[in-house]
Design an enzyme around this catalytic site. Structure first.
Site, PDB file in Angstrom:
ATOM      1  N   CYS A  89      32.703  38.536  43.265  1.00  0.00           N
ATOM      2  CA  CYS A  89      32.344  39.826  42.648  1.00  0.00           C
ATOM      3  C   CYS A  89      31.163  39.256  41.861  1.00  0.00           C
ATOM      4  O   CYS A  89      30.867  38.410  41.189  1.00  0.00           O
ATOM      5  CB  CYS A  89      33.324  40.121  41.817  1.00  0.00           C
ATOM      6  SG  CYS A  89      32.944  41.656  40.677  1.00  0.00           S
TER       7      CYS A  89
ATOM      8  N   CYS B 236      38.226  39.950  43.181  1.00  0.00           N
ATOM      9  CA  CYS B 236      37.582  39.195  44.578  1.00  0.00           C
ATOM     10  C   CYS B 236      36.538  38.023  43.958  1.00  0.00           C
ATOM     11  O   CYS B 236      36.009  38.176  42.790  1.00  0.00           O
ATOM     12  CB  CYS B 236      36.491  40.480  44.976  1.00  0.00           C
ATOM     13  SG  CYS B 236      37.480  41.812  45.524  1.00  0.00           S
TER      14      CYS B 236
ATOM     15  N   CYS C  42      38.534  45.916  36.189  1.00  0.00           N
ATOM     16  CA  CYS C  42      38.978  45.895  37.641  1.00  0.00           C
ATOM     17  C   CYS C  42      40.316  45.428  37.951  1.00  0.00           C
ATOM     18  O   CYS C  42      40.800  44.397  37.241  1.00  0.00           O
ATOM     19  CB  CYS C  42      38.150  45.160  38.588  1.00  0.00           C
ATOM     20  SG  CYS C  42      38.376  45.638  40.471  1.00  0.00           S
TER      21      CYS C  42
END
Length: 350
Positions: free
Chosen positions: A79, A76, A72
């Site tokens: 996550c 975040c 990714c």
């Protein structure tokens, strides 16, 4: 006593015998210290539990979430499916697994990650979307993405075969997105969200929003923005901890600081009760109610608060692997997991 009352059918007896054998083998392996080996890593995971009283063919993979990549471009903090490997199956092997799932009863596939548009600039994803809709003729094909890698050309090439595109957006305040990690540099996540919304309208793809409610956005009022964007569904998740992913010694994220209480989550839901497309999911509803396939096409069992993998469906088939998925079908139905998920059946105003 009548004989028919005590003699079960041969099929029933064979099913029960097979289930008993699986339980005994699992128990023996656990006692001697054996486990299942993770593909590509050589590490050992605990032997998955076998549900007592359940037979191998009881669960139908009606809706499957295929996380074909863990890579990714966002970071975040909460996550729960992190970049622990960079592995992606060859596209033909992925298609073989998807065909096995269709033959076992799959009606909907959701492609996720990681960020699914990152690998091969979205062409790998596009090929699978086309295959599932055109060759397998699945009623529903969907994607969950952060939206940052999507180009209009992708819609032009593959949009006809996609039913639903869900974009993750946790805040309509850019500073909050930066704190969460839902950002890449200084690019506006919110501006991109609106751009993708317009493409979905133009290319006739149902638009959905996913939001993870956490410490940094729990007090935000998103109602006006959600109503303006008008998604077919707004999935609102309570921040969830998964050992080995976003909690614990081996985790790549430390999500404890993002966690909110059930009371705070309910207060957020009450504040947004006037949003008709709201679909809430607490930790209880979320944890075991998804059939999750990882990058090796192994089902992930989250019942113990971590992700224990089955063997790959490419090696043992769907019926055997799904026994170790930990899937709670009743909760899947209770949370509204089955809905109008084909755009052909939606009354959309394009």
């Amino acid at each position: 006593m009548r004989v028919s009352a005590v003699i079960a059918s041969p099929v029933t007896l064979l099913r029960q015998l097979f289930a008993d054998i699986l339980r005994v083998l699992a128990s023996l392996l656990a006692k001697v210290g054996y486990g299942t080996t993770d593909a590509g890593t050589g590490t050992t995971s605990p032997v998955p539990k076998v549900d007592e009283g359940r037979t191998p063919n009881e669960t139908t993979p009606t809706s499957v979430n295929y996380h074909f990549t863990r890579q990714c471009n966002y970071k975040c903090g909460f996550c729960f499916h992190t970049a622990k490997t960079s592995f992606v199956l060859p596209v033909e092997e992925a298609k073989r697994g998807l065909k096995l799932l269709k033959e076992s009863g799959m009606e909907k596939v959701n492609f996720s990650g990681g960020e699914p548009f990152l690998h091969d600039k979205g062409d790998f994803l596009g090929q699978m979307v086309q295959y599932c809709k055109r060759d397998l003729q699945l009623p529903s094909v969907s994607i969950v993405s952060n939206g940052s890698m999507i180009k209009e050309k992708w819609f032009q090439n593959y949009g006809d075969d996609l039913d639903i595109l869900a974009i993750s957006c946790d805040s309509f305040d850019e500073a909050t997105n930066q704190l969460i990690g839902r950002a890449q540099g200084r690019k506006s996540h919110v501006d991109n969200l609106h751009k993708i919304r317009s493409w979905c309208q133009q290319y006739r793809v149902a638009f959905k929003i996913n939001s993870v409610i956490n410490t940094f956005n729990v007090d935000e009022d998103m109602a006006e923005n959600i109503l303006q964007l008008n998604p077919v569904r707004w999935k609102v998740f309570q921040c969830l901890l998964i050992d080995g992913e976003n909690a614990g010694e081996k985790a790549l994220r430390e999500a404890e600081r993002f966690v909110i209480s059930e009371q705070l989550f309910q207060e957020f839901l009450e504040r947004h009760s006037g949003v008709p497309c709201l679909v809430p999911e607490s930790n209880e509803k979320m944890r075991n109610s998804y059939l999750i396939l990882d990058e090796y096409m192994r089902f992930l069992d989250c019942r113990e608060g971590r992700k224990d993998p089955s063997k790959s469906i490419l090696d043992v088939g769907v019926k055997e692997a799904i026994c170790f998925s930990g899937f709670d079908e009743k909760m899947f139905l209770k949370r509204g997991g089955k809905y109008v998920w084909s755009k052909a059946d939606m009354k959309m105003q394009w």
